[in-house]
Design a protein around this motif. Structure first.
Motif, PDB file in Angstrom:
ATOM      1  N   HIS A  99     -20.163  -9.023  31.789  1.00 14.33           N
ATOM      2  CA  HIS A  99     -20.017  -9.725  30.510  1.00 14.33           C
ATOM      3  C   HIS A  99     -21.278  -9.698  29.645  1.00 14.33           C
ATOM      4  N   THR A 100     -22.194  -8.802  29.985  1.00 13.23           N
ATOM      5  CA  THR A 100     -23.362  -8.546  29.125  1.00 13.23           C
ATOM      6  C   THR A 100     -22.895  -8.236  27.704  1.00 13.23           C
ATOM      7  N   VAL A 101     -21.704  -7.682  27.606  1.00 16.51           N
ATOM      8  CA  VAL A 101     -21.090  -7.308  26.326  1.00 16.51           C
ATOM      9  C   VAL A 101     -21.003  -8.464  25.324  1.00 16.51           C
ATOM     10  N   ASN A 102     -21.150  -9.693  25.820  1.00 15.85           N
ATOM     11  CA  ASN A 102     -21.128 -10.886  24.983  1.00 15.85           C
ATOM     12  C   ASN A 102     -22.099 -10.787  23.801  1.00 15.85           C
ATOM     13  N   ALA A 103     -23.234 -10.091  24.012  1.00 13.67           N
ATOM     14  CA  ALA A 103     -24.271 -10.029  22.975  1.00 13.67           C
ATOM     15  C   ALA A 103     -23.842  -9.216  21.760  1.00 13.67           C
ATOM     16  N   GLY A 104     -22.689  -8.574  21.839  1.00 16.61           N
ATOM     17  CA  GLY A 104     -22.133  -7.902  20.659  1.00 16.61           C
ATOM     18  C   GLY A 104     -21.888  -8.886  19.523  1.00 16.61           C
ATOM     19  N   GLY A 105     -21.799 -10.164  19.842  1.00 17.83           N
ATOM     20  CA  GLY A 105     -21.618 -11.197  18.815  1.00 17.83           C
ATOM     21  C   GLY A 105     -22.763 -11.215  17.822  1.00 17.83           C
ATOM     22  N   LEU A 106     -23.917 -10.720  18.239  1.00 18.42           N
ATOM     23  CA  LEU A 106     -25.048 -10.612  17.314  1.00 18.42           C
ATOM     24  C   LEU A 106     -25.286  -9.153  16.914  1.00 18.42           C
ATOM     25  N   GLY A 107     -24.250  -8.340  16.991  1.00 20.24           N
ATOM     26  CA  GLY A 107     -24.362  -6.977  16.470  1.00 20.24           C
ATOM     27  C   GLY A 107     -25.120  -6.014  17.350  1.00 20.24           C
ATOM     28  N   MET A 108     -25.198  -6.314  18.649  1.00 25.16           N
ATOM     29  CA  MET A 108     -25.867  -5.414  19.589  1.00 25.16           C
ATOM     30  C   MET A 108     -24.852  -4.488  20.234  1.00 25.16           C
ATOM     31  N   LEU A 109     -25.341  -3.433  20.864  1.00 23.73           N
ATOM     32  CA  LEU A 109     -24.535  -2.750  21.873  1.00 23.73           C
ATOM     33  C   LEU A 109     -25.103  -3.201  23.209  1.00 23.73           C
ATOM     34  N   ALA A 110     -24.381  -4.054  23.874  1.00 25.67           N
ATOM     35  CA  ALA A 110     -24.846  -4.624  25.136  1.00 25.67           C
ATOM     36  C   ALA A 110     -23.839  -4.235  26.201  1.00 25.67           C
ATOM     37  N   ILE A 111     -24.323  -3.664  27.298  1.00 27.68           N
ATOM     38  CA  ILE A 111     -23.411  -3.005  28.231  1.00 27.68           C
ATOM     39  C   ILE A 111     -23.693  -3.436  29.662  1.00 27.68           C
ATOM     40  N   GLY A 112     -22.637  -3.742  30.397  1.00 26.99           N
ATOM     41  CA  GLY A 112     -22.777  -4.119  31.803  1.00 26.99           C
ATOM     42  C   GLY A 112     -22.952  -2.881  32.667  1.00 26.99           C
ATOM     43  N   VAL A 113     -23.910  -2.918  33.589  1.00 19.03           N
ATOM     44  CA  VAL A 113     -24.207  -1.748  34.431  1.00 19.03           C
ATOM     45  C   VAL A 113     -24.439  -2.199  35.874  1.00 19.03           C
ATOM     46  N   GLY A 114     -24.611  -1.231  36.767  1.00 21.13           N
ATOM     47  CA  GLY A 114     -24.969  -1.536  38.143  1.00 21.13           C
ATOM     48  C   GLY A 114     -26.476  -1.686  38.269  1.00 21.13           C
ATOM     49  N   GLY A 115     -26.892  -2.205  39.415  1.00 20.78           N
ATOM     50  CA  GLY A 115     -28.313  -2.449  39.640  1.00 20.78           C
ATOM     51  C   GLY A 115     -29.151  -1.182  39.527  1.00 20.78           C
TER      52      GLY A 115
END
Ligand code: SF4
Length: 753
Positions: free
Chosen positions: A162-178
């Protein structure tokens, strides 16, 4: 805690020239997603155009974020890279390991005792390597990222979907593995297949009971849980501009539920308001200077069908509140249809619990709109029929809503305020009676509602909806209550009705917090000791894997020939094993226990070639390792699909497996194997899979000539002395072969190469 304004300015300084160059190369106007992607190429200035869904591209993200469960192995690995600090600003957030039971104060104290060693490790390793550390109780990773670090036009990766949540501020935020987080923190590029683009045009304006949550519940209903796979969802239109930044965050958050790579919105006034309210006026100043680059080119939104691979249009003025579920977030039911649907499907009508909060919905706006319903219930004389729980997204939110009387209003209704942490959203909920397994209904404002996710009871029917709808349904005690049309009986038996919810987008008195729970790292961490107890069962410092000895692998035993589906879950199971995520040796006891043995069609039962007995896979492999005998694993199609969990590659490496030979790989797992210094090979002739026998001994004949594009020759010696020569393909390039030779990619980085 301070966000890194210098880093943000640097992104904005380089963005215009890179985007202009990309537009020239692509030869047409650009979407916002493309602008951010091309502005973050590892190579810097774009030199070629990329094809969506086809080209693998190296990117340079601006930030890394990790939560406490996934950060453990990521940071244990990072420690091996030999760096003094992370290459990009990074943070750790303690939010997943806190059980919700009686309420915040007591629950947090219990977690601080039970997971002390994990928190101490994360705190000390963060302190040492320049990583911001958010203590248990500070809040949920994604809410904190939105409040402190997200910025328009930025690129962030995080070890949580759910890193993708930061798209609310116009980012490209992407969930990844360690493993991806480790690469970026260690100064390496991050690879992603250039995504396809889904456009969502929002017209009209939200009104009445409809909330931003309903937009994504509707999109999930349209696209289903797989519809966003490999895509960035870009929202635009007048309707998008009319929504709060935190509402946009909710929409982007649940982009994970449709499988989207991420979601985003163009920079607008709602983002300016939120950035200013959260103390980031200088980000606004910097962003305003490049505002044209933080949204799509005008032609794109004028003719979106020409620029997006798929287009969806939603009229917010007509959108109804949705209640999605049970058991899957893409089963959408508009509130007006719930009576019919619930009866038809025999869903339990009585609502037992209403849960508000999580990273999805715990903004000030969410809380104030939900409490407006709670306050009405008090005024109308209605005693709520269901129990209520809140898990605020951050201490800043909790403190501010306490100051503004919102928590007191909830508590008047008997609401339990849980720790600012994930709690019931990730099954960290000690719900009384859940063990009885009774069929029941709960409603929540979280994002996921798979079976057993909240309370472990497979018969709990969890429905996802907006916080204000959760309040209404929990107060009425009925899943099929429609607050737009239905009346309720108050405690005096009178018929009453709710007015639509209302609330402030941002606190009129501003946000406030006494102790946000942030620990800044040491300015110079060289003397900081990382705390790991040698007898811990949950944490173990890693030893570098041994480099290749330069010889052909000979006398290797076949550990298992896996049949059919073998996902990362089959290779490294989750569930109770999550507890050992920071302890490679202990978690290795789950290695391949879910894989089906092709010779007996059983799981976790393979022939030990030393004794002839059938034993558990990890036990057999440990005996081979103890005897100094190498082994190989053989697999079927799409081996290692599922998640990017690096444990699935580290465990076999740790236990002495030398190679994995399969019909085909899931790409991320193949890369993870390479990073860990393993040989990931595919059959040149798939039918050779059938030639492999249970008692085989394997010799590599030409590993000494390992080179890009050159097949490897393996000799399989069968029990009766007969042999088969099997050719194996591989996709190692020169630098990946160096990883193999060094023992792992991290060994190579540590050696400064
Ligand atoms: Fe994940 Fe739920 Fe925590 Fe959000 S609140 S980070 S969805 S577990």
């Amino acid at each position: 805690m301070a966000f890194d304004i210098d880093m943000i300015k640097k992104v904005y300084d380089t963005m215009p020239a890179r985007v202009d160059k990309a537009r020239e190369l692509v030869g047409r106007p650009l979407t916002l997603s493309e602008k951010i992607l091309y502005a973050h190429l590892w190579e810097g200035m774009p030199s070629q155009k990329f094809e969506r869904s086809k080209d693998y591209v190296d990117f340079a993200p601006d930030r890394v974020a990790m939560q406490d469960a996934t950060a453990q192995m990521a940071l244990l690995q990072f420690m091996q890279a030999g760096k003094s600090t992370t290459a990009v600003p990074s943070t750790v957030h303690c939010d997943h390991l806190i059980l919700a039971k009686v309420g915040a104060e007591k629950d947090l104290a219990v977690a601080n005792t039970q997971s002390k060693e994990v928190f101490d490790f994360l705190s000390s390793v963060s302190n040492k390597y320049g990583i911001g550390f958010w203590k248990p109780g500070s809040g949920i990773i994604h809410q904190i990222l939105l409040e402190n670090y997200a910025f328009p036009g930025g690129m962030m990766i995080g070890t949580d979907s759910h890193t993708v949540n930061a798209g609310g501020l116009g980012m490209l935020a992407i969930g990844v593995g360690g493993a991806d987080a480790v690469d970026v923190m260690a100064g390496m590029a991050w690879e992603l297949k250039f995504p396809k683009l889904i456009g969502v045009k929002l017209t009209g304006k939200l009104n009445g009971w409809t909330a931003p949550k309903d937009v994504i519940l509707k999109v999930a209903d349209i696209l289903t849980v797989k519809g966003g796979t490999g895509a960035i969802v870009e929202y635009f239109g007048e309707g998008a501009k009319s929504m709060s930044a935190t509402g946009k965050g909710t929409i982007c958050n649940m982009g994970a539920e449709i499988g989207a790579t991420t979601s985003t919105f163009g920079y607008d006034d709602s983002m300016r308001r939120y950035l200013n309210a959260t103390g980031r006026a200088d980000v606004v100043d910097a962003a305003d200077k490049v505002a044209d680059y933080l949204t799509a080119d005008p032609e794109v939104y004028a003719n979106p069908e020409q620029y997006f691979d798929q287009l969806i249009e939603i009229n917010l003025s007509e959108l109804e509140p949705h209640i999605n579920g049970p058991f899957t977030p893409d089963r959408g039911t508009p509130v007006s249809k719930m009576k019919e649907e619930a009866a038809k499907n025999d869903w339990p009508i009585k609502v037992e619990w209403g849960l508000i909060g999580s990273c999805t919905n715990s903004s000030y706006e969410d809380m104030s709109r939900a409490v407006s319903i709670v306050n009405q219930a008090v005024e109308l004389g209605i005693t709520p029929k269901a129990e209520f729980g809140i898990n605020p997204g951050s201490e800043q939110i909790r403190y501010t809503i306490e100051r503004d009387g919102i928590i007191a209003a909830f508590e008047k209704m008997g609401t339990k305020v849980f720790t600012n942490a994930c709690g019931p959203c990730i099954g960290q909920w000690d719900r009384e009676g859940a063990d009885k397994g009774e069929k029941n209904t709960i409603v929540h404002s979280f994002n996921r509602n798979f079976s057993k996710r909240a309370d472990g009871n497979p018969n709990t029917h969890a429905f996802v909806t907006s916080p204000e709808m959760v309040a209404a349904l929990a107060i009425s005690g009925r899943l099929d209550f429609n607050p737009i049309t239905d009346k309720l009986l108050n405690d005096n038996g009178e018929e009453v009705m709710f007015k639509p919810p209302f609330g402030d987008e941002l606190p009129t008195k501003g946000f406030d917090v006494e102790d946000p729970g942030f620990q800044a790292p040491a300015a110079n961490g060289s003397s900081v000791q990382v705390i790991v107890s040698p007898d811990s069962s949950r944490l173990q410092l890693l030893e570098p894997f041994q480099p290749w000895d330069g010889q052909n692998i000979t006398g290797a035993k076949l550990l298992i020939k896996a049949f059919g589906k073998c996902t990362t879950d089959h290779i490294s199971m989750a569930g109770p094993w999550l507890r050992f995520r920071g302890h490679l040796d202990n978690i290795s006891n789950n290695m391949l226990i879910g894989a089906e043995n092709a010779f007996n069609n059983k799981t976790n039962s393979v022939k030990n070639q030393l004794t002839g007995e059938y034993q558990e896979v990890p036990a057999v492999q440990r005996q081979y390792k103890a005897a100094g005998i190498p082994s190989i694993v053989v697999g079927d199609h799409n081996y290692g699909e599922g998640s990017s969990r690096e444990h699935a590659a580290m465990e076999p490496r740790h236990l002495g497996v030398k190679a994995v030979l399969v019909k085909s790989f899931a790409r991320i797992h193949e890369t993870n194997l390479k990073k860990q210094g393993m040989l990931g090979l595919t059959f040149a002739n798939e039918s050779d899979y059938d030639k492999i026998q249970e008692d085989d001994t394997i010799n590599f004949l030409d590993l000494t000539e390992f080179a890009p594009g050159r097949q490897l020759t393996l000799e399989f010696v069968h029990k009766d002395g007969s042999k088969d020569i099997i050719m194996a393909n591989h996709t190692y390039n020169d630098s990946q072969i160096e990883w193999f030779k060094a023992g792992s990619a991290l060994n190579l980085i540590a050696a400064g190469k």
